[in-house]
Write a protein that holds these residues in place. Structure first.
Motif, PDB file in Angstrom:
ATOM      1  N   ARG A 151       2.100   2.907  -1.742  1.00 18.20           N
ATOM      2  CA  ARG A 151       0.805   2.246  -1.093  1.00 18.20           C
ATOM      3  C   ARG A 151       1.168   0.701  -0.852  1.00 18.20           C
ATOM      4  N   THR A 152       0.745   0.370   0.331  1.00 18.09           N
ATOM      5  CA  THR A 152       0.738  -1.108   0.847  1.00 18.09           C
ATOM      6  C   THR A 152      -0.744  -1.707   0.802  1.00 18.09           C
ATOM      7  N   ASN A 153      -0.981  -2.756  -0.066  1.00 22.12           N
ATOM      8  CA  ASN A 153      -2.198  -3.309  -0.245  1.00 22.12           C
ATOM      9  C   ASN A 153      -2.708  -4.235   0.904  1.00 22.12           C
ATOM     10  N   THR A 171     -13.576   4.463   4.257  1.00 21.75           N
ATOM     11  CA  THR A 171     -13.012   4.309   5.742  1.00 21.75           C
ATOM     12  C   THR A 171     -11.497   4.068   5.730  1.00 21.75           C
ATOM     13  N   ALA A 172     -10.809   3.873   4.514  1.00 24.54           N
ATOM     14  CA  ALA A 172      -9.393   3.514   4.493  1.00 24.54           C
ATOM     15  C   ALA A 172      -8.502   4.183   5.537  1.00 24.54           C
ATOM     16  N   MET A 176      -7.892  -2.265   3.625  1.00 21.04           N
ATOM     17  CA  MET A 176      -7.778  -1.869   2.063  1.00 21.04           C
ATOM     18  C   MET A 176      -6.187  -1.455   1.455  1.00 21.04           C
ATOM     19  N   TRP A 177      -5.658  -0.625   2.414  1.00 18.33           N
ATOM     20  CA  TRP A 177      -4.477  -0.111   1.776  1.00 18.33           C
ATOM     21  C   TRP A 177      -3.735   0.976   2.928  1.00 18.33           C
ATOM     22  N   THR A 178      -2.624   1.077   3.045  1.00 16.21           N
ATOM     23  CA  THR A 178      -2.151   2.169   3.583  1.00 16.21           C
ATOM     24  C   THR A 178      -1.207   2.942   2.680  1.00 16.21           C
ATOM     25  N   VAL A 211      -5.102  -1.166  -8.989  1.00 17.04           N
ATOM     26  CA  VAL A 211      -4.670  -2.348  -8.701  1.00 17.04           C
ATOM     27  C   VAL A 211      -3.220  -2.832  -8.824  1.00 17.04           C
ATOM     28  N   ALA A 212      -2.402  -1.749  -9.316  1.00 19.13           N
ATOM     29  CA  ALA A 212      -1.111  -2.070  -9.629  1.00 19.13           C
ATOM     30  C   ALA A 212      -0.164  -2.393  -8.172  1.00 19.13           C
TER      31      ALA A 212
END
Length: 698
Positions: free
Chosen positions: A141-143, A117-118, A124-126, A214-215
């Motif tokens: 991406r922003t975590n 559902t991100a 979780m992230w955008t 994960v980076a």
């Protein structure tokens, strides 16, 4: 077009296929312990690489999200599957029960729901478009917070798994440590790679590699290639060191940790391996390995080698004394069935041997007989004490029917008892019968029988018997003595009392008609006649006082104590009754106890200021009667209970002897002590019949 594959995508697909191939090999060997969790790890790695392959060739965020979803299925599955594998490899898989497995799956399932559902939230992230296009697509991406929490959980689980794996390597020895080392290297390579990226160090940026989930934003990640290295390392461990054979688990669980000594001997009879327990028994492993087993293994030649593993007893002298072992030898074969050596297991049975020896000696030295009968009454075992009791050797009675040695008059009852209860496996009862001994005499035996025919360790009716011949003879002699005593008491009561009563009557007539000159003499005669009457009464009471009490009732002690006081001439003495007790007793006999104790206090003390007290003992299992008189000197306290002992010229000397006999007849104990005021104190401790405190008694 939403997907443009390039070199990174094809390389990652190759990694995915490689891991699937390894998983297929593991599944084909699923009968081997640990194969299934190992295959699950490889499937997770394959999905991880496949997700990265999809993301690398994505041209739209929708396709990129599909790749992330596939990637995270593998990423979330790695911690629980790795822990599953390591627990099995280290022999701790019993910890992985259903509840624990369910707990392991809670966190991955919750995080997967968040990933799914991100697009609807930023937990979780955008994703804000691409910073690099396919064939090496990198999303901007922003975590979010769930990402970092999941990352911490994942690393914690993986590190815990590697820690358990390292412990296995430390505790194992020889070539198994190499296998564990390869597994640790294979697992740590991708872990270290991902940690470097998370903390901002990306040495492979210049190679334009693909992004790992994960980076941090803008970094290239070599972790998927690291997983490829891990796959190669695990292949080496698989084929070179037989990883899936899980030999270390078997050896660690069945050999290293077992508390019994284990020896491995080759076909030439040389000792080639031992476990730690055997090392302790030998004191020096290195010096023993390679030497002939007959020189270093205790009682090696006495251990049977019939292939069945049957046991034999071995006794080993140690610094702590003798130790006893139940030993067995099993032939070891290779896969072709050819013998390659022998496995000797020494099971320590020292504690069992001590218990068996203890009970054996108790049975052998007991004066009682232990006999085991089958359902027909045939003797299958008899303890060695039969020789002392009946004069037979135990072997003489084995196989003999017990009824053959029973007196003819007792046989019918014994046969009826055996036939009635032979199928009653809970039966227990007592019997008495006359048994013929080796000298031809009849001995009276009392036996306690227990039906243990259904007990696989006994399979018989057990009799615990005791010779009561002498006791029965004493009882008969005592019965005859009591009968004579009763006849004597009858003579005293009738034949002596009648002339005594006549003499007392005549003395009374003389006293009324005699002059003053002879009055004193007549008075003295009357006094002596009264004394004779008191002696006869006490003698009759004493004769009956020692009889065993057979019928008792619950009696309130306070009532008996007060009633007895009213029937005794106590002068000006005072009675204080503080007891509120109930006791099982013969009421008349207990009243006689109090009467004699009261008379003793009054007759030996001035009654003006005398106080007699009755109360319970502090432990509530008895009572006492004490006074405030002069007391009894310590050196005379045992003598006062003897028949005829008195310090009062007017006394008969029977009163306290009567008290002791009645107390003993109840199964109690009488003792003489000193009261707090210095007077006499008589304590009655009721051992056989406890006295209950009744605070609310009225």
């Amino acid at each position: 077009m939403s997907f443009v594959p390039g070199v990174p995508t094809w390389v990652l697909l190759a990694v995915s296929v490689l891991n699937l191939g390894l998983a297929t090999i593991a599944v084909r060997r699923r009968e081997v312990r640990g194969a299934i969790p190992f295959a699950a790890i490889l499937i997770c790695v394959s999905l991880y690489a496949l997700g990265n392959a999809v993301r690398a060739g994505s041209t739209t965020l929708a396709t990129y999200r599909i790749g992330s979803l596939i990637n995270y299925v593998g990423f979330l599955g790695l911690p629980p599957t790795q822990l599953w594998f390591v627990l099995g490899y280290s022999g701790r898989d019993s910890l992985l029960d259903r509840r624990f497995a369910a707990l392991l799956l809670v966190e991955p399932l919750v995080v997967f729901a968040v990933v799914l559902t991100a697009p609807a939230h930023d937990l979780m992230w955008t994703l804000d478009g691409f910073t690099r296009a396919a064939p090496l697509a990198i999303a901007d991406r922003t975590n979010g917070p769930v990402f970092w929490l999941n990352l911490a959980y994942t690393y914690g689980m993986i590190l815990a798994s590697y820690f358990l794996l390292a412990l296995v390597g430390i505790r194992r020895h020889r070539r198994y440590r190499v296998q564990v080392g390869l597994m640790l290297i294979g697992g740590l390579v991708p872990l270290v790679s991902s940690l470097l990226l998370v903390f901002g160090f990306a040495p492979l940026d210049a190679l334009d590699l693909w992004m790992l989930d994960v980076a941090p934003r803008g970094s290239a990640d070599p972790t998927s290639f690291a997983f490829t290295i891990s796959g190669i390392v695990f292949v080496i461990a698989l084929f070179r060191f037989d990883l899936l054979d899980l030999m270390p688990v078997a050896r660690h669980t069945l050999v290293d940790e077992i508390t019994d000594p284990i020896f491995v001997v080759d076909l030439d009879g040389r000792l080639v391996d031992v476990n730690p327990a055997a090392t302790d028994l030998l004191d020096a492993e290195e010096a023993a390995i390679g030497r002939p087993a007959s020189e270093v293994v205790p009682s090696y030649g006495s251990v049977a080698d019939d292939g069945s593993g049957s046991g034999s007893d071995v006794v080993v002298e140690t610094d702590d004394g003798e130790r006893y072992f139940d030993s067995s030898r099993t032939t070891l074969t290779d896969r072709a069935g050819s013998a390659v050596g022998s496995l000797l297991i020494y099971r320590d049975v020292t504690d069992r041997h001590i218990v068996e020896e203890r009970f054996q000696r108790l049975i052998e030295r007991s004066s009682d007989l232990v006999t085991v009968l089958d359902e027909d009454g045939t003797i299958t075992y008899v303890s060695p004490s039969v020789e002392k009791v009946l004069g037979y050797e135990p072997e003489e009675l084995i196989g003999v029917n017990l009824v053959e040695h029973v007196h003819p008059d007792d046989r019918e009852d014994i046969l009826a008892e055996l036939s009635e209860h032979v199928d009653d496996y809970s039966y227990a009862g007592s019997h008495a019968a006359r048994i013929l001994d080796a000298a031809g005499d009849w001995r009276i035996m009392e036996a306690r029988a227990a039906n243990l025919l259904d007990d696989p360790y006994v399979e018989g009716i057990v009799l615990n018997s005791r010779d009561v011949t002498e006791r029965r003879r004493r009882e008969r002699r005592l019965e005859h003595q009591n009968e004579r005593l009763d006849r004597f008491a009858g003579i005293v009561a009738h034949d002596l009392r009648n002339p005594l009563n006549v003499a007392i009557g005549r003395a009374d007539l003389l006293e009324a008609s005699i002059d003053d000159e002879h009055a004193e003499s007549v008075e003295n005669v009357s006094h002596q006649l009264e004394r004779m009457e008191a002696i006869i009464e006490d003698a009759l009471t004493l004769a009956r006082s020692g009889e065993t009490i057979t019928e008792t009732t619950e009696i309130r002690l306070e009532t008996v104590a007060r009633d007895a006081w009213e029937s005794v001439d106590t002068g000006e003495a005072t009675l204080v009754v503080e007891a509120s007790l109930r006791v099982e007793s013969d009421s008349d006999r207990l009243r006689n106890v109090f009467e004699n104790l009261y008379r003793n206090s009054v007759e030996h003390n001035e009654s003006t200021d005398l106080t007699v007290r009755v109360d319970a003992l502090s432990d509530e299992y008895g009572f006492y009667v004490e006074d405030t008189g002069e007391g009894i000197p310590e050196d005379e306290r045992e003598k006062v209970l003897e028949q005829g002992y008195t310090t009062n010229q007017e006394g008969t000397g029977f009163g306290l002897a009567i008290v002791e006999d009645i107390v003993r007849a109840h199964g109690w104990r009488l003792s003489v002590a000193e009261s707090d005021e210095g007077g006499a104190r008589f304590e009655v401790e009721c051992y056989e019949t406890p006295v209950e405190k009744q605070p609310g008694a009225v």
